[in-house]
Design a protein around this motif. Structure first.
Motif, PDB file in Angstrom:
ATOM      1  N   LYS A  85     -29.684  25.711 -48.880  1.00 19.76           N
ATOM      2  CA  LYS A  85     -30.462  26.170 -50.077  1.00 19.76           C
ATOM      3  C   LYS A  85     -30.750  25.006 -51.136  1.00 19.76           C
ATOM      4  O   LYS A  85     -31.568  24.985 -51.847  1.00 19.76           O
ATOM      5  CB  LYS A  85     -29.475  27.343 -50.600  1.00 19.76           C
ATOM      6  N   GLU A  86     -29.638  24.183 -51.338  1.00 20.74           N
ATOM      7  CA  GLU A  86     -29.806  23.094 -52.325  1.00 20.74           C
ATOM      8  C   GLU A  86     -30.532  22.127 -51.900  1.00 20.74           C
ATOM      9  O   GLU A  86     -31.376  21.588 -52.605  1.00 20.74           O
ATOM     10  CB  GLU A  86     -28.224  22.692 -52.568  1.00 20.74           C
ATOM     11  N   GLU A  87     -30.759  21.599 -50.687  1.00 17.74           N
ATOM     12  CA  GLU A  87     -31.746  20.817 -50.285  1.00 17.74           C
ATOM     13  C   GLU A  87     -32.978  21.143 -50.222  1.00 17.74           C
ATOM     14  O   GLU A  87     -33.807  20.245 -50.449  1.00 17.74           O
ATOM     15  CB  GLU A  87     -31.302  20.410 -48.787  1.00 17.74           C
ATOM     16  N   ALA A  88     -33.181  22.526 -50.456  1.00 13.94           N
ATOM     17  CA  ALA A  88     -34.654  22.941 -50.281  1.00 13.94           C
ATOM     18  C   ALA A  88     -35.167  23.095 -51.889  1.00 13.94           C
ATOM     19  O   ALA A  88     -36.108  23.470 -52.200  1.00 13.94           O
ATOM     20  CB  ALA A  88     -34.678  24.133 -49.614  1.00 13.94           C
ATOM     21  N   THR A  89     -34.224  22.952 -52.821  1.00 15.05           N
ATOM     22  CA  THR A  89     -34.488  23.236 -53.951  1.00 15.05           C
ATOM     23  C   THR A  89     -35.549  22.199 -54.634  1.00 15.05           C
ATOM     24  O   THR A  89     -35.221  21.023 -54.393  1.00 15.05           O
ATOM     25  CB  THR A  89     -33.126  23.296 -54.915  1.00 15.05           C
ATOM     26  N   ARG A  90     -36.729  22.607 -55.144  1.00 12.63           N
ATOM     27  CA  ARG A  90     -37.640  21.668 -55.851  1.00 12.63           C
ATOM     28  C   ARG A  90     -37.065  21.181 -56.998  1.00 12.63           C
ATOM     29  O   ARG A  90     -36.433  21.559 -57.887  1.00 12.63           O
ATOM     30  CB  ARG A  90     -38.773  22.429 -56.141  1.00 12.63           C
ATOM     31  N   LEU A  91     -36.998  19.677 -57.224  1.00 12.70           N
ATOM     32  CA  LEU A  91     -36.743  18.933 -58.363  1.00 12.70           C
ATOM     33  C   LEU A  91     -37.572  19.606 -59.571  1.00 12.70           C
ATOM     34  O   LEU A  91     -36.923  19.640 -60.666  1.00 12.70           O
ATOM     35  CB  LEU A  91     -36.897  17.510 -58.376  1.00 12.70           C
ATOM     36  N   SER A  92     -38.459  20.161 -59.636  1.00 13.42           N
ATOM     37  CA  SER A  92     -39.383  20.697 -60.643  1.00 13.42           C
ATOM     38  C   SER A  92     -38.826  22.131 -60.940  1.00 13.42           C
ATOM     39  O   SER A  92     -39.105  22.688 -62.318  1.00 13.42           O
ATOM     40  CB  SER A  92     -40.901  20.859 -60.255  1.00 13.42           C
ATOM     41  N   ASP A  93     -37.808  22.647 -60.351  1.00 14.27           N
ATOM     42  CA  ASP A  93     -36.898  23.949 -60.729  1.00 14.27           C
ATOM     43  C   ASP A  93     -35.956  23.666 -61.486  1.00 14.27           C
ATOM     44  O   ASP A  93     -35.228  24.267 -61.965  1.00 14.27           O
ATOM     45  CB  ASP A  93     -36.679  24.568 -59.771  1.00 14.27           C
ATOM     46  N   LEU A  94     -35.457  22.182 -61.722  1.00 14.25           N
ATOM     47  CA  LEU A  94     -34.063  21.806 -62.146  1.00 14.25           C
ATOM     48  C   LEU A  94     -34.335  21.222 -63.715  1.00 14.25           C
ATOM     49  O   LEU A  94     -35.302  20.640 -64.089  1.00 14.25           O
ATOM     50  CB  LEU A  94     -33.455  20.829 -61.374  1.00 14.25           C
ATOM     51  N   MET A  95     -33.400  21.616 -64.342  1.00 18.36           N
ATOM     52  CA  MET A  95     -33.222  21.270 -65.809  1.00 18.36           C
ATOM     53  C   MET A  95     -32.767  19.734 -65.783  1.00 18.36           C
ATOM     54  O   MET A  95     -33.451  19.093 -66.767  1.00 18.36           O
ATOM     55  CB  MET A  95     -31.991  22.139 -66.399  1.00 18.36           C
ATOM     56  N   ASP A  96     -31.980  19.161 -64.485  1.00 17.44           N
ATOM     57  CA  ASP A  96     -31.671  17.928 -64.988  1.00 17.44           C
ATOM     58  C   ASP A  96     -31.862  17.460 -63.477  1.00 17.44           C
ATOM     59  O   ASP A  96     -31.183  17.453 -62.732  1.00 17.44           O
ATOM     60  CB  ASP A  96     -30.128  17.877 -65.326  1.00 17.44           C
ATOM     61  N   PRO A  97     -33.245  17.106 -63.180  1.00 10.00           N
ATOM     62  CA  PRO A  97     -33.474  16.817 -61.631  1.00 10.00           C
ATOM     63  C   PRO A  97     -32.700  15.716 -61.056  1.00 10.00           C
ATOM     64  O   PRO A  97     -32.638  14.712 -61.469  1.00 10.00           O
ATOM     65  CB  PRO A  97     -35.159  16.242 -61.728  1.00 10.00           C
ATOM     66  N   GLN A  98     -32.255  16.204 -59.853  1.00  6.39           N
ATOM     67  CA  GLN A  98     -31.515  15.208 -59.037  1.00  6.39           C
ATOM     68  C   GLN A  98     -31.514  16.104 -57.631  1.00  6.39           C
ATOM     69  O   GLN A  98     -31.155  17.061 -57.364  1.00  6.39           O
ATOM     70  CB  GLN A  98     -30.003  14.999 -59.707  1.00  6.39           C
ATOM     71  N   SER A  99     -31.836  15.038 -56.684  1.00  6.36           N
ATOM     72  CA  SER A  99     -31.709  15.782 -55.500  1.00  6.36           C
ATOM     73  C   SER A  99     -30.305  16.120 -54.908  1.00  6.36           C
ATOM     74  O   SER A  99     -29.539  15.362 -55.189  1.00  6.36           O
ATOM     75  CB  SER A  99     -32.564  15.152 -54.469  1.00  6.36           C
ATOM     76  N   ASP A 100     -30.293  16.904 -54.015  1.00  8.67           N
ATOM     77  CA  ASP A 100     -28.900  17.129 -53.609  1.00  8.67           C
ATOM     78  C   ASP A 100     -28.247  16.059 -52.757  1.00  8.67           C
ATOM     79  O   ASP A 100     -27.239  15.760 -52.742  1.00  8.67           O
ATOM     80  CB  ASP A 100     -28.891  18.392 -52.444  1.00  8.67           C
ATOM     81  N   ALA A 101     -29.343  15.356 -52.048  1.00  9.74           N
ATOM     82  CA  ALA A 101     -28.826  14.173 -51.121  1.00  9.74           C
ATOM     83  C   ALA A 101     -28.293  12.894 -52.213  1.00  9.74           C
ATOM     84  O   ALA A 101     -27.288  12.372 -51.825  1.00  9.74           O
ATOM     85  CB  ALA A 101     -30.076  13.552 -50.505  1.00  9.74           C
ATOM     86  N   ASP A 102     -28.894  12.969 -53.460  1.00 12.09           N
ATOM     87  CA  ASP A 102     -28.271  12.223 -54.154  1.00 12.09           C
ATOM     88  C   ASP A 102     -26.757  12.330 -54.736  1.00 12.09           C
ATOM     89  O   ASP A 102     -26.072  11.546 -55.732  1.00 12.09           O
ATOM     90  CB  ASP A 102     -29.191  11.584 -55.474  1.00 12.09           C
ATOM     91  N   ARG A 103     -26.259  13.558 -54.458  1.00 11.67           N
ATOM     92  CA  ARG A 103     -25.113  14.136 -55.080  1.00 11.67           C
ATOM     93  C   ARG A 103     -23.904  14.182 -54.068  1.00 11.67           C
ATOM     94  O   ARG A 103     -22.773  14.447 -54.304  1.00 11.67           O
ATOM     95  CB  ARG A 103     -25.351  15.485 -55.524  1.00 11.67           C
ATOM     96  N   VAL A 104     -24.303  13.930 -52.766  1.00 12.01           N
ATOM     97  CA  VAL A 104     -23.364  13.753 -51.694  1.00 12.01           C
ATOM     98  C   VAL A 104     -23.390  12.643 -51.015  1.00 12.01           C
ATOM     99  O   VAL A 104     -24.326  12.035 -51.347  1.00 12.01           O
ATOM    100  CB  VAL A 104     -23.545  14.871 -50.814  1.00 12.01           C
ATOM    101  N   LYS A 105     -22.448  12.348 -50.127  1.00 20.62           N
ATOM    102  CA  LYS A 105     -22.572  11.197 -49.303  1.00 20.62           C
ATOM    103  C   LYS A 105     -23.387  11.515 -47.982  1.00 20.62           C
ATOM    104  O   LYS A 105     -23.166  12.565 -47.365  1.00 20.62           O
ATOM    105  CB  LYS A 105     -20.906  10.696 -48.835  1.00 20.62           C
ATOM    106  N   ALA A 106     -24.064  10.710 -47.501  1.00 21.58           N
ATOM    107  CA  ALA A 106     -24.771  10.435 -46.485  1.00 21.58           C
ATOM    108  C   ALA A 106     -24.106  10.967 -45.104  1.00 21.58           C
ATOM    109  O   ALA A 106     -23.075  10.611 -44.838  1.00 21.58           O
ATOM    110  CB  ALA A 106     -25.644   9.322 -45.995  1.00 21.58           C
ATOM    111  N   GLY A 107     -24.603  12.173 -44.441  1.00 22.30           N
ATOM    112  CA  GLY A 107     -23.939  12.592 -43.305  1.00 22.30           C
ATOM    113  C   GLY A 107     -22.827  13.552 -43.635  1.00 22.30           C
ATOM    114  O   GLY A 107     -22.075  13.942 -42.822  1.00 22.30           O
TER     115      GLY A 107
END
Ligand code: FES
Length: 177
Positions: A85-107
């Motif tokens: 769900k978080e990975e599919a969230t569009r940045l345009s829907d966010l108040m403080d746009p940041q991708s889920d991938a940028d908030r967790v460690k790779a893998g």
């Protein structure tokens, strides 16, 4: 360097390891002796050195909270549905746009580590509540998703990610990027 191992909990998601008095909130009686044994001493915590946290006892879907350098931190073991769900969230829907991938460690998308203070006025939000299933702040109604991104104000910014790194597959060190 010191280590904290989170205890197994069946009833509640939250574990608070507090500085100073090393208190606990919402921890089952059976879990408390383990915390007391594993918790670093007061001087160690107060020194603000990096701490190692074992993720192994944190069940999928569970959130724990601990205090580091006087600030509360959430560690959330996200479910596959939450991650998708978080990975599919569009940045345009966010108040403080940041991708889920940028908030967790790779893998390691199953592990979310964020500061636990609402970015409005600092209350500690409640996990798995609110319209986005992330956190709900009972103070003034801010809501966050399961990536810790703000989805409803009055807060305007995401829960920040503290510096941390994986030591091995099931251990993180908070305080070192
Ligand atoms: S402190 Fe969280 S909404 Fe105000």
């Amino acid at each position: 360097m010191t280590s904290i191992a989170a205890p197994d909990q069946s009833r509640r998601d939250f574990l608070f390891l507090a500085t100073g008095a090393v208190g606990a909130i919402g921890v089952g009686a059976a879990a408390w002796p383990l915390i007391a044994q594993m918790n670093p001493d007061r001087e160690t915590i107060a020194s603000g050195v990096p701490i190692e946290v074992s993720l192994a006892p944190i069940a999928e879907g569970q959130i724990i909270s601990l205090i580091w350098r006087g600030k509360p931190i959430f560690i959330r073991h996200r479910t596959p549905d939450e991650i998708a769900k978080e990975e599919a969230t569009r940045l345009s829907d966010l108040m403080d746009p940041q991708s889920d991938a940028d908030r967790v460690k790779a893998g390691k998308a199953q592990w979310l580590v964020v500061y636990a203070s609402c970015t409005h006025l600092g209350c500690i939000p409640l996990g798995k509540q609110g319209d986005w299933g992330g956190w709900f702040c009972p103070c003034h109604g801010s809501q966050y998703d399961a990536s810790g991104r703000v989805r409803h104000g009055p807060a305007a910014t995401n829960l920040p990610v503290p510096p941390y790194a994986f030591v091995d597959d099931t251990t993180i060190r908070i305080g070192e990027a």
